[in-house]
Structures are given as C-alpha cells and as structure tokens.
Design an enzyme around this catalytic site. Structure first.
Site, PDB file in Angstrom:
ATOM      1  N   ASP A   1       0.838  -1.201   0.000  1.00 33.24           N
ATOM      2  CA  ASP A   1       0.000   0.000   0.000  1.00 33.24           C
ATOM      3  C   ASP A   1       0.872   1.251   0.000  1.00 33.24           C
ATOM      4  O   ASP A   1       1.747   1.411   0.859  1.00 33.24           O
ATOM      5  CB  ASP A   1      -0.906   0.014   1.241  1.00 33.24           C
ATOM      6  CG  ASP A   1      -1.951  -1.096   1.217  1.00 33.24           C
ATOM      7  OD1 ASP A   1      -2.065  -1.789   0.188  1.00 33.24           O
ATOM      8  OD2 ASP A   1      -2.651  -1.253   2.237  1.00 33.24           O
TER       9      ASP A   1
ATOM     10  N   GLY B   1      -6.189 -10.178   1.276  1.00 33.17           N
ATOM     11  CA  GLY B   1      -5.865 -11.534   1.732  1.00 33.17           C
ATOM     12  C   GLY B   1      -4.787 -11.521   2.802  1.00 33.17           C
ATOM     13  O   GLY B   1      -4.939 -12.129   3.877  1.00 33.17           O
TER      14      GLY B   1
ATOM     15  N   SER C   1     -19.637   2.311  10.760  1.00 36.25           N
ATOM     16  CA  SER C   1     -19.993   2.900  12.063  1.00 36.25           C
ATOM     17  C   SER C   1     -21.359   2.423  12.562  1.00 36.25           C
ATOM     18  O   SER C   1     -21.737   2.691  13.699  1.00 36.25           O
ATOM     19  CB  SER C   1     -19.969   4.417  11.965  1.00 36.25           C
ATOM     20  OG  SER C   1     -20.873   4.803  10.961  1.00 36.25           O
TER      21      SER C   1
ATOM     22  N   ALA D   1      -8.664  -1.354   5.853  1.00 31.87           N
ATOM     23  CA  ALA D   1      -8.438  -2.719   6.367  1.00 31.87           C
ATOM     24  C   ALA D   1      -9.216  -3.038   7.651  1.00 31.87           C
ATOM     25  O   ALA D   1      -9.074  -4.142   8.177  1.00 31.87           O
ATOM     26  CB  ALA D   1      -6.955  -3.015   6.567  1.00 31.87           C
ATOM     27  N   ALA D   2     -10.057  -2.107   8.123  1.00 31.77           N
ATOM     28  CA  ALA D   2     -10.897  -2.450   9.285  1.00 31.77           C
ATOM     29  C   ALA D   2     -11.816  -3.612   8.912  1.00 31.77           C
ATOM     30  O   ALA D   2     -12.055  -4.516   9.724  1.00 31.77           O
ATOM     31  CB  ALA D   2     -11.709  -1.234   9.724  1.00 31.77           C
ATOM     32  N   GLY D   3     -12.290  -3.602   7.669  1.00 31.97           N
ATOM     33  CA  GLY D   3     -13.143  -4.706   7.199  1.00 31.97           C
ATOM     34  C   GLY D   3     -12.384  -6.029   7.165  1.00 31.97           C
ATOM     35  O   GLY D   3     -12.966  -7.102   7.372  1.00 31.97           O
ATOM     36  N   ASP D   4     -11.089  -5.964   6.901  1.00 33.58           N
ATOM     37  CA  ASP D   4     -10.286  -7.201   6.879  1.00 33.58           C
ATOM     38  C   ASP D   4     -10.157  -7.779   8.291  1.00 33.58           C
ATOM     39  O   ASP D   4     -10.227  -8.994   8.484  1.00 33.58           O
ATOM     40  CB  ASP D   4      -8.899  -6.920   6.289  1.00 33.58           C
ATOM     41  CG  ASP D   4      -8.995  -6.492   4.831  1.00 33.58           C
ATOM     42  OD1 ASP D   4      -9.932  -6.936   4.143  1.00 33.58           O
ATOM     43  OD2 ASP D   4      -8.149  -5.699   4.388  1.00 33.58           O
TER      44      ASP D   4
ATOM     45  N   ARG E   1      -6.150   2.748  14.295  1.00 34.31           N
ATOM     46  CA  ARG E   1      -4.701   2.855  14.025  1.00 34.31           C
ATOM     47  C   ARG E   1      -4.465   3.020  12.525  1.00 34.31           C
ATOM     48  O   ARG E   1      -5.234   2.508  11.725  1.00 34.31           O
ATOM     49  CB  ARG E   1      -3.999   1.578  14.502  1.00 34.31           C
ATOM     50  CG  ARG E   1      -4.283   1.278  15.955  1.00 34.31           C
ATOM     51  CD  ARG E   1      -3.315   0.269  16.497  1.00 34.31           C
ATOM     52  NE  ARG E   1      -3.709  -1.089  16.221  1.00 34.31           N
ATOM     53  CZ  ARG E   1      -3.928  -1.989  17.193  1.00 34.31           C
ATOM     54  NH1 ARG E   1      -3.816  -1.667  18.462  1.00 34.31           N
ATOM     55  NH2 ARG E   1      -4.238  -3.228  16.876  1.00 34.31           N
TER      56      ARG E   1
HETATM   57  O1  RIB Z   1      -8.952  -3.783   2.578  1.00 33.61           O
HETATM   58  C1  RIB Z   1      -7.857  -2.916   2.505  1.00 33.61           C
HETATM   59  C2  RIB Z   1      -6.899  -3.372   1.449  1.00 33.61           C
HETATM   60  O2  RIB Z   1      -7.523  -3.242   0.190  1.00 33.61           O
HETATM   61  C3  RIB Z   1      -5.639  -2.558   1.356  1.00 33.61           C
HETATM   62  O3  RIB Z   1      -4.609  -3.030   2.183  1.00 33.61           O
HETATM   63  C4  RIB Z   1      -5.305  -2.603  -0.129  1.00 33.61           C
HETATM   64  O4  RIB Z   1      -4.131  -3.275  -0.422  1.00 33.61           O
HETATM   65  C5  RIB Z   1      -6.519  -3.266  -0.792  1.00 33.61           C
HETATM   66  O5  RIB Z   1      -6.290  -4.582  -1.082  1.00 33.61           O
END
Ligand code: RIB
Length: 307
Positions: free
Chosen positions: A15, A43, A225, A251-254, A287
């Site tokens: 990123d 991933g 939210s 990346a909060a969703g990750d 963060r």
């Molecule tokens: O979900 C966030 C991610 O989406 C980022 O890290 C970016 O690389 C994209 O894949």
C-alpha cells in the site's frame, strides 16, 4: 474459544498511502500531509489478523519477484504465517494499492492486482491435503474469480467452512454466492451484487434478504460505524458498532472478516461471533495502515469486556 487453523487464499499488496486534507477531485493537484509504504492486500491483511487473533494461519497467493514481494514475505513470516503456498510470479510485479486517507477519515483506493492474478485454478489442487486439517478457508475478490470458485468447490467437497469477503465491489456469479457458506460484503459491495443501495438498517436488511434470494446461505453485512447485520434462513439481527474514534478505516473490514472466521469456528453463538468481529474491526480503525493496524486477541478481549 478454541484455536482454529485457517487458510486464506487471496491478495498481497504493498500500500502506497498518502494522507491528504481531502480526496482530490479529477484534474486537481493537492499537497499531501505524509507518505508511507505499508504492507496490505485484503488476503494478506486477513492472514495477519487471523494470526494475531490466535489462529494457526496458512496464506496462499502470489507476489512478484521484486523488492515489494520480498517485503511481503518477510512481514507475513514474522507473524508466524505458513507461506508454503505463496507463489512468486516470474514476470508480473507484486500487487499495489495507491491509497488516499483524508482528514475526515474517508479513503479512496486504486488496486493494481498484477502478480495477485498469478494464483490460478490449477494451483488449488495442491492445497487439497491442507483441507483435512483446516477449520475454515477465507477468500476475497482480488484474485481471479475462477480461482475463488475452485477453492469454494474444494471447500464444499471437503466439508470445510468457507467465508467470502466480497471485496472489492464487483458483480459476482451466483455460483460463487451460493457456494460460500458465509458471505460478508460491506455496503458498497452488497450494492454492486444486489443493486440495493444501503443507506439505512432497513436497506441493509433488504440487501441481505436479496443475497439469500440469490442463493447465499448466511450473510454478515459490514456496516462500518453502524456495526453489522446478520441474516440467515431462520433469524436476523443487528449488532451495533463499538464506540471508537476512527483514525484510518483502511483494512478495518479485513480485521472484521478475520475475526468472524475465528469466532464462527468456535462454540460462540452467531451474535457473539459478530460482536467479536465488530470489536476486531473497531480496533483496526483506531490505528493507521493496513497490516500494522490488525488487532491482537488480548486487545479484542479487552474491548469486549469493556463495552
Ligand atoms: O482492505 C484494505 C486493502 O484493500 C488494502 O490493504 C489494499 O491493499 C486493498 O487490497
């Protein structure tokens, strides 16, 4: 909660993040506040979150034969993630994401998948031995859809729980929707799949019902939210978000999806599992950066105990 073993098949990006006062308009040049290079990719982010949340974690994907690829390998290895099934592409560069994070927390992201498209359906047969000892497989949509389908087929043959994070937003075939045991899109992703724009909880419920009509087995909608909404064949519920001050929601969703995978495999009820995922996502949003923001198990437990 027991310790699950989880396989993530997905993308690894580097990123390139610029913090900006606001996202630029077409044709406009803005001065950025700061620039950083951060390990990301849906991933790989989910693999880092799964490992930090306590899972034995395998990551399958493809990076380039370049400096970014080496940086990803090193970062993932440092988290204790098994990289036996991480390929190196002979010619394509490692995937990248150009990200703007605006002061008010908004972001915009452009992903160039490049080497991520090097994990192919024919690579999936090699993963078969793993399926006898994993508890769940986690997928996203930054690799070829044919590969996603091949993994879902294998998971269903081997009776392994499959969870599909439906990002980034795109139309996906009904075979993919129906084969995943659990599908988890956010608001924009569910709109791309169902055509239902989500502006309220009622809309979210309509969109989740539409996904069931399209063949989905269980749905967990990520609502930022507003928390998350679960929709199954027999029940639905809304799980409110944790109260936090968001710094960067990339990346909060990750973190949420990885939290879901960990909690779903345990003896937790659906409501507790979604709450666990909400807590993981909330911590990540406090963060900056993708992989660096992924939460640890102790932090999630602490937030759950506090609120
Ligand atoms: O979900 C966030 C991610 O989406 C980022 O890290 C970016 O690389 C994209 O894949």
């Amino acid at each position: 909660m027991s310790t699950p073993t989880i396989l993530i098949v997905g993308s690894a990006n580097v990123d390139l993040v610029t913090r900006v006062p606001r996202c630029p308009r077409p044709g406009e040049t803005l001065l950025g506040r700061s620039f950083s290079v951060v390990m990301g990719g849906k991933g790989a982010n989910q693999a880092v979150a799964a490992a930090r949340l306590g899972a034995r974690t395998f990551f399958a994907g493809c990076v380039g034969n370049d400096a970014f690829g080496a940086m990803q390998r090193e970062a993932l290895a440092q988290e204790g993630i098994d990289l036996t099934y991480l390929k190196t592409h002979p010619s394509e560069p490692t995937g990248t994401a150009v990200i703007f994070v605006a002061d008010e927390g908004q972001n915009s992201i452009v992903v160039t998948p490049a080497a991520n498209y090097g994990i192919l359906p024919e690579d999936i047969a090699a993963l078969k031995p793993l399926f006898s000892h994993i508890d769940a497989v986690l997928l996203q949509l930054e690799i070829p859809l044919e590969t996603v389908e091949a993994v879902l087929r294998l998971a269903s043959e081997q009776k392994v729980l499959s969870i599909l994070d439906a990002g980034p937003a795109q139309k996906i075939p009904s075979t993919i929707i129906a084969q995943a045991d659990l599908i988890s899109p956010n608001e924009t992703e569910v709109e791309a799949i169902t055509g239902v724009a989500v502006r309220s909880l009622d809309d979210a419920r309509d969109a989740a019902e539409k996904l069931l009509e399209m063949g989905a087995q269980e749905v967990v909608l990520k609502l930022g939210s507003r928390g998350a909404l679960y929709m199954g064949r027999d029940e639905w519920f809304h799980a409110p978000a944790f109260q936090i001050d968001p710094v960067d929601t990339v990346a909060a969703g990750d973190a949420f999806t990885a939290g879901l995978a960990i909690a779903w495999r345990s003896e937790l009820y659906r409501r507790d599992a979604v709450r666990f995922a909400n807590a993981a996502g909330a911590i990540a949003a406090t963060r900056p950066g993708a992989q660096p923001s992924m939460p640890r198990r102790a932090e999630v437990d602490e937030l759950l105990a506090k609120q």
